[in-house]
Motif scaffolding. Sequence first.
Motif, PDB file in Angstrom:
ATOM      1  N   SER A 167      45.968  -4.271 -18.613  1.00 37.15           N
ATOM      2  CA  SER A 167      45.468  -4.119 -17.249  1.00 37.15           C
ATOM      3  C   SER A 167      44.064  -4.690 -17.132  1.00 37.15           C
ATOM      4  CB  SER A 167      45.415  -2.632 -16.866  1.00 37.15           C
ATOM      5  OG  SER A 167      46.691  -2.058 -16.876  1.00 37.15           O
ATOM      6  N   LEU A 168      43.749  -5.128 -15.927  1.00 39.51           N
ATOM      7  CA  LEU A 168      42.398  -5.547 -15.562  1.00 39.51           C
ATOM      8  C   LEU A 168      42.143  -5.112 -14.130  1.00 39.51           C
ATOM      9  CD1 LEU A 168      41.958  -9.220 -16.888  1.00 39.51           C
ATOM     10  CD2 LEU A 168      40.700  -7.202 -17.656  1.00 39.51           C
ATOM     11  N   ARG A 169      40.880  -4.915 -13.821  1.00 39.65           N
ATOM     12  CA  ARG A 169      40.499  -4.578 -12.452  1.00 39.65           C
ATOM     13  C   ARG A 169      39.468  -5.592 -11.983  1.00 39.65           C
ATOM     14  NH1 ARG A 169      41.073  -0.087  -9.250  1.00 39.65           N
ATOM     15  NH2 ARG A 169      39.525   0.236  -7.594  1.00 39.65           N
ATOM     16  N   LEU A 170      39.804  -6.321 -10.940  1.00 34.54           N
ATOM     17  CA  LEU A 170      38.878  -7.279 -10.344  1.00 34.54           C
ATOM     18  C   LEU A 170      38.167  -6.630  -9.172  1.00 34.54           C
ATOM     19  CD1 LEU A 170      41.078 -10.500 -10.251  1.00 34.54           C
ATOM     20  CD2 LEU A 170      39.684  -9.602 -12.132  1.00 34.54           C
ATOM     21  N   SER A 171      36.930  -7.033  -8.957  1.00 31.73           N
ATOM     22  CA  SER A 171      36.166  -6.525  -7.842  1.00 31.73           C
ATOM     23  C   SER A 171      35.566  -7.685  -7.059  1.00 31.73           C
ATOM     24  CB  SER A 171      35.056  -5.590  -8.338  1.00 31.73           C
ATOM     25  OG  SER A 171      34.371  -5.014  -7.249  1.00 31.73           O
ATOM     26  N   CYS A 172      35.524  -7.528  -5.737  1.00 35.12           N
ATOM     27  CA  CYS A 172      34.925  -8.523  -4.853  1.00 35.12           C
ATOM     28  C   CYS A 172      33.850  -7.808  -4.038  1.00 35.12           C
ATOM     29  CB  CYS A 172      35.989  -9.113  -3.935  1.00 35.12           C
ATOM     30  SG  CYS A 172      35.368 -10.244  -2.680  1.00 35.12           S
ATOM     31  N   ALA A 173      32.599  -8.181  -4.274  1.00 30.00           N
ATOM     32  CA  ALA A 173      31.485  -7.590  -3.544  1.00 30.00           C
ATOM     33  C   ALA A 173      31.116  -8.502  -2.383  1.00 30.00           C
ATOM     34  CB  ALA A 173      30.299  -7.405  -4.473  1.00 30.00           C
ATOM     35  N   ALA A 174      30.977  -7.904  -1.207  1.00 34.17           N
ATOM     36  CA  ALA A 174      30.709  -8.691  -0.003  1.00 34.17           C
ATOM     37  C   ALA A 174      29.375  -8.335   0.614  1.00 34.17           C
ATOM     38  CB  ALA A 174      31.802  -8.458   1.026  1.00 34.17           C
ATOM     39  N   SER A 175      28.714  -9.335   1.147  1.00 36.54           N
ATOM     40  CA  SER A 175      27.521  -9.105   1.954  1.00 36.54           C
ATOM     41  C   SER A 175      27.826  -9.568   3.367  1.00 36.54           C
ATOM     42  CB  SER A 175      26.332  -9.893   1.394  1.00 36.54           C
ATOM     43  OG  SER A 175      26.592 -11.289   1.460  1.00 36.54           O
ATOM     44  N   GLY A 176      27.207  -8.947   4.338  1.00 39.66           N
ATOM     45  CA  GLY A 176      27.488  -9.318   5.714  1.00 39.66           C
ATOM     46  C   GLY A 176      27.896  -8.117   6.526  1.00 39.66           C
ATOM     47  N   ARG A 177      27.688  -8.222   7.819  1.00 44.80           N
ATOM     48  CA  ARG A 177      27.978  -7.099   8.686  1.00 44.80           C
ATOM     49  C   ARG A 177      29.464  -6.997   8.992  1.00 44.80           C
ATOM     50  NH1 ARG A 177      24.350  -7.779  13.814  1.00 44.80           N
ATOM     51  NH2 ARG A 177      25.409  -9.801  13.780  1.00 44.80           N
ATOM     52  N   ALA A 178      29.891  -5.782   9.296  1.00 45.32           N
ATOM     53  CA  ALA A 178      31.259  -5.529   9.779  1.00 45.32           C
ATOM     54  C   ALA A 178      32.324  -6.055   8.831  1.00 45.32           C
ATOM     55  CB  ALA A 178      31.451  -6.111  11.170  1.00 45.32           C
ATOM     56  N   PHE A 179      32.062  -6.001   7.549  1.00 44.54           N
ATOM     57  CA  PHE A 179      33.028  -6.525   6.578  1.00 44.54           C
ATOM     58  C   PHE A 179      34.361  -5.804   6.682  1.00 44.54           C
ATOM     59  CE2 PHE A 179      34.566  -8.769   3.080  1.00 44.54           C
ATOM     60  CZ  PHE A 179      35.078  -7.908   2.122  1.00 44.54           C
TER      61      PHE A 179
END
Length: 123
Positions: A17-29
């Motif tokens: 198993s692996l867990r990927l993460s996506c971090a976002a910047s910006g309003r109203a994501f």
Amino acid sequence: QVQLEESGGGLVQAGGSLRLSCAASGRAFSSYTTAWFRQAPGKEREFVAAIRYETNYANSVKGRFTISRDNVKNTVSLQMNSLKPGDTAVYFCAARLRRIDADTYTADNYMYWGQGTQVTVSE
């Protein structure tokens, strides 16, 4: 404007198993449909999973992968279980300010992309 950054890729044995993460910047994501795509060498970029208020998965990963989001932390994760060598690819996070519809599955319909993270599954 949205900026995306993936993390969590790596090398794992088949069945792992692996867990990927996506971090976002910006309003109203939270209003964006966020998807994971993947691209193996010599192949086109293909849809894996998407989330907005609901989720949607490619048939090849259904039952093995789970997409989720944390609107407080502005992150979208992809939990990948029972990995197979065929899952080896660069995984990309993408976002678009539309609901999940017929255009969700096509990479060209996404305006915002991360740089990608490599996932390698060995035999």
